[in-house]
Design a protein around this motif. Structure first.
Motif, PDB file in Angstrom:
ATOM      1  N   GLN A 106     -12.236 -39.293 -13.949  1.00  8.89           N
ATOM      2  CA  GLN A 106     -12.219 -38.040 -13.590  1.00  8.89           C
ATOM      3  C   GLN A 106     -13.540 -37.821 -12.902  1.00  8.89           C
ATOM      4  OE1 GLN A 106     -10.434 -34.595 -15.509  1.00  8.89           O
ATOM      5  NE2 GLN A 106      -9.689 -36.324 -17.171  1.00  8.89           N
ATOM      6  N   LYS A 107     -13.647 -36.947 -11.869  1.00  4.06           N
ATOM      7  CA  LYS A 107     -14.812 -36.477 -11.009  1.00  4.06           C
ATOM      8  C   LYS A 107     -15.280 -35.179 -11.623  1.00  4.06           C
ATOM      9  CE  LYS A 107     -14.175 -38.906  -6.857  1.00  4.06           C
ATOM     10  NZ  LYS A 107     -14.679 -39.141  -5.441  1.00  4.06           N
ATOM     11  N   VAL A 108     -16.437 -35.106 -12.204  1.00  7.23           N
ATOM     12  CA  VAL A 108     -17.067 -34.022 -12.855  1.00  7.23           C
ATOM     13  C   VAL A 108     -18.347 -33.496 -12.467  1.00  7.23           C
ATOM     14  CG1 VAL A 108     -15.407 -34.747 -15.036  1.00  7.23           C
ATOM     15  CG2 VAL A 108     -17.770 -35.269 -14.868  1.00  7.23           C
ATOM     16  N   MET A 109     -18.619 -32.454 -12.827  1.00  2.00           N
ATOM     17  CA  MET A 109     -19.854 -32.085 -12.868  1.00  2.00           C
ATOM     18  C   MET A 109     -20.466 -31.604 -14.276  1.00  2.00           C
ATOM     19  SD  MET A 109     -20.411 -29.746  -9.156  1.00  2.00           S
ATOM     20  CE  MET A 109     -22.238 -29.783  -9.600  1.00  2.00           C
ATOM     21  N   LEU A 110     -21.739 -31.907 -14.725  1.00  2.00           N
ATOM     22  CA  LEU A 110     -22.050 -31.580 -15.926  1.00  2.00           C
ATOM     23  C   LEU A 110     -22.596 -29.896 -15.871  1.00  2.00           C
ATOM     24  CD1 LEU A 110     -24.318 -34.876 -16.708  1.00  2.00           C
ATOM     25  CD2 LEU A 110     -21.848 -34.211 -17.207  1.00  2.00           C
ATOM     26  N   ASP A 111     -22.487 -29.623 -17.102  1.00  2.00           N
ATOM     27  CA  ASP A 111     -22.843 -28.225 -17.366  1.00  2.00           C
ATOM     28  C   ASP A 111     -24.096 -27.538 -16.927  1.00  2.00           C
ATOM     29  OD1 ASP A 111     -24.403 -29.322 -19.528  1.00  2.00           O
ATOM     30  OD2 ASP A 111     -23.057 -28.253 -21.277  1.00  2.00           O
ATOM     31  N   PHE A 112     -25.263 -28.592 -17.094  1.00  2.00           N
ATOM     32  CA  PHE A 112     -26.521 -28.208 -16.725  1.00  2.00           C
ATOM     33  C   PHE A 112     -26.779 -28.105 -15.162  1.00  2.00           C
ATOM     34  CE2 PHE A 112     -26.907 -32.535 -17.974  1.00  2.00           C
ATOM     35  CZ  PHE A 112     -27.171 -33.188 -16.829  1.00  2.00           C
TER      36      PHE A 112
END
Length: 82
Positions: A16-22
């Motif tokens: 999956q394409k994701v962005m990290l919380d930070f």
């Protein structure tokens, strides 16, 4: 420029394409813990696959891909947002 900067913070994890919380917290100009708390308080508003926490192995592999760390150390494994 801004679009390229955002695209550089999108990773593929678990297919999956994701962005990290930070990275999301930086975009919204809030602390990471504040972002995560807000999501957890409102978790019923999001689909079940909206976020997941990285495993130790996933985090180690991802960190090894960064040439220069742009953040300090982390005490908890980051969350990935789909």
């Amino acid at each position: 420029m801004e679009l390229q900067r955002i695209q550089n913070k999108i990773y593929e994890i678990r297919g999956q394409k994701v962005m990290l919380d930070f990275d999301l917290a930086e975009m919204y100009q809030v602390e990471t813990r504040v972002l995560n708390q807000a999501v957890k308080r409102n978790i019923k508003r999001f689909p079940p696959d909206f976020m997941f926490q990285l495993t130790t192995d996933e985090w180690e592999i991802l960190k090894s891909q960064f040439v220069i760390s742009s953040w300090g150390g982390t005490r908890k494994l980051p969350f990935a947002f789909t």
